[in-house]
Design a protein around this motif. Structure first.
Motif, PDB file in Angstrom:
ATOM      1  N   GLU A   1     124.160  17.885  29.537  1.00  0.00           N
ATOM      2  CA  GLU A   1     122.783  17.576  29.110  1.00  0.00           C
ATOM      3  C   GLU A   1     122.295  16.337  29.838  1.00  0.00           C
ATOM      4  O   GLU A   1     123.044  15.372  30.016  1.00  0.00           O
TER       5      GLU A   1
ATOM      6  N   VAL B   1     126.449  23.336  26.498  1.00  0.00           N
ATOM      7  CA  VAL B   1     125.998  22.004  26.087  1.00  0.00           C
ATOM      8  C   VAL B   1     126.660  21.577  24.777  1.00  0.00           C
ATOM      9  O   VAL B   1     126.913  20.393  24.561  1.00  0.00           O
TER      10      VAL B   1
ATOM     11  N   ILE C   1     119.415  21.377  29.101  1.00  0.00           N
ATOM     12  CA  ILE C   1     120.700  21.698  28.461  1.00  0.00           C
ATOM     13  C   ILE C   1     121.299  22.949  29.093  1.00  0.00           C
ATOM     14  O   ILE C   1     120.577  23.848  29.545  1.00  0.00           O
TER      15      ILE C   1
ATOM     16  N   TYR D   1     120.384  27.517  32.123  1.00  0.00           N
ATOM     17  CA  TYR D   1     119.903  26.249  31.557  1.00  0.00           C
ATOM     18  C   TYR D   1     118.504  26.413  30.977  1.00  0.00           C
ATOM     19  O   TYR D   1     117.751  27.310  31.377  1.00  0.00           O
TER      20      TYR D   1
END
Ligand code: PLP
Ligand code: COI
Length: 367
Positions: free
Chosen positions: A78, A72, A152, A166
């Motif tokens: 994102e 990210v 993210i 994530y």
């Protein structure tokens, strides 16, 4: 990326060592502004390739540890959402169309090559946070608890491909008026910059779209305007949307027009709700392209009576003035709120706040 069929997740509750004292919270809630104050808790859920969603927690809000190589931070993988919780007069707490946010979140996830979150898990995460922080919902007119779910990419990897790890997080922020000026109508700066092109990410709610809007937004602020307006990328002629809101135009024959969802603008949930409410009021609503030149001409001739911006943060906000880099500007109607704008705003807000019947089942009571 497809959703993996998973067993329902159980949430671990982490105790808060030092929640905000009631008197401090009360003074924040008396004048919350927008986006600067935060509640005590957050929800975090992890996703790992091969495992799916796991380790859901509801705990104290605080900094998150990220590897400096997390995707990210390098490639902006994102996405986020925005929705609100309302304190109703009967003491209950309600969300507005959270499933619609869950669906749009997954559409954004698909576009950004991120894992989808089961819709029920998205809604449950939001509900759990609101219940933990229900004392943080301001009750006064125009105020609510703004919820910010986001995802993210956390995998430490510098090659360019979709990450394999994530975090989904939900935070909450007590919110009053989005616009600081508090003026009855906002002023718009027509940008030379492009926000989104066909085939790009304009219809996704990803941070990158907003990063690209910051220079034009700064230009708008520097010139004393409240929001930036983007035109289409190909012809720089068709009105698309504002930096953080959709637009509607109201004509003297009582009809409304809003730019169509052609992949370059965000499919606003407020926009969809207002189209439905307006049609139920018997108004004609066209989803059609509208050029900046036609807008100027219609404002001058009086054919156009009103323009308003709409979105979760902005609710329904009249647009009074439009200015362009060529030095020209024009005023819409009397420069203040129009009748249709006021009527639709009242209808929508009354439903959201539990002051009117909810025939569409948009209001989800959680407590
Ligand atoms: N367009 C943009 C670029 C936005 O950021 C938002 C806000 O979320 C909207 C439109 C309105 O969407 P919604 O009504 O779902 O909040
Ligand atoms: C919202 O209305 O939820 C938004 O995301 C707009 C914003 C940029 C605050």
């Amino acid at each position: 990326m497809a959703t993996i069929a998973e067993a329902p997740l159980s949430f671990a509750s982490l105790p808060h060592p030092a929640p905000t004292p009631a008197d401090v919270r009360a003074s924040i809630l008396a004048n919350p502004g927008f986006g600067t104050q935060f509640t005590d808790h957050m929800v975090v859920i992890e996703w790992t390739e091969g495992q799916g969603w796991h380790d859901a927690t509801l705990g104290p809000r605080g900094p998150i540890a990220l590897d400096p190589a997390a995707s990210v931070l390098h490639y902006a993988q994102e996405i986020f959402e925005g929705l609100k919780a309302y304190a109703h007069a009967d003491g209950s707490v309600a969300l507005f169309r959270p499933e619609a946010n869950a669906q749009r979140f997954n559409a954004s996830a698909q576009r950004l090559a991120m894992p989808e979150l089961p819709e029920e898990l998205f809604v449950e995460a939001v509900k759990r946070l609101v219940l933990a922080d229900r004392e943080w919902i301001p009750a006064q007119e125009g105020a609510s608890l703004y919820l910010r779910p986001f995802m993210i990419a956390t995998e430490a990897f510098l090659g360019v491909r979709a990450a394999k790890q994530y975090k989904f997080i939900v935070i909450a922020s007590p919110a009053g008026n989005y616009f600081k000026s508090g003026a009855p109508a906002v002023s718009i700066w027509v940008s030379d910059y492009t926000r989104a092109a066909p085939g790009g990410t304009g219809a996704a709610k990803c941070g990158g779209n907003y990063a690209a809007s910051l220079v034009p937004t700064a230009e708008a602020f520097a010139r004393g305007h409240d929001q930036v307006l983007f035109l289409d990328a190909a012809e720089h002629k068709w009105v698309e949307e504002l930096g953080g809101m959709n637009l509607f135009f109201g004509f003297e024959d009582g009809s409304l027009l809003t730019p169509p969802l052609a992949g370059t603008i965000l499919p606003g949930i407020t926009r969809a709700s207002l189209i439905q409410l307006a049609r139920e009021e018997g108004l004609t609503v066209r989803e059609e392209r509208y050029s900046i030149d036609q807008w100027r001409e219609d404002a001058a001739s009086g054919r156009l009576l009103e323009t308003f911006a709409c979105g979760t943060a902005a609710v329904v906000t009249p647009v009074g003035k439009v200015a362009s880099p060529d030095g020209s500007s024009f005023t819409i109607g009397s420069g203040g709120p129009g009748q249709t704008t006021a009527k639709l705003k009242d209808r929508l807000v009354a439903i959201q706040r539990g002051q009117a019947p909810d025939p569409h089942g948009w209001v989800v009571k959680i407590a």
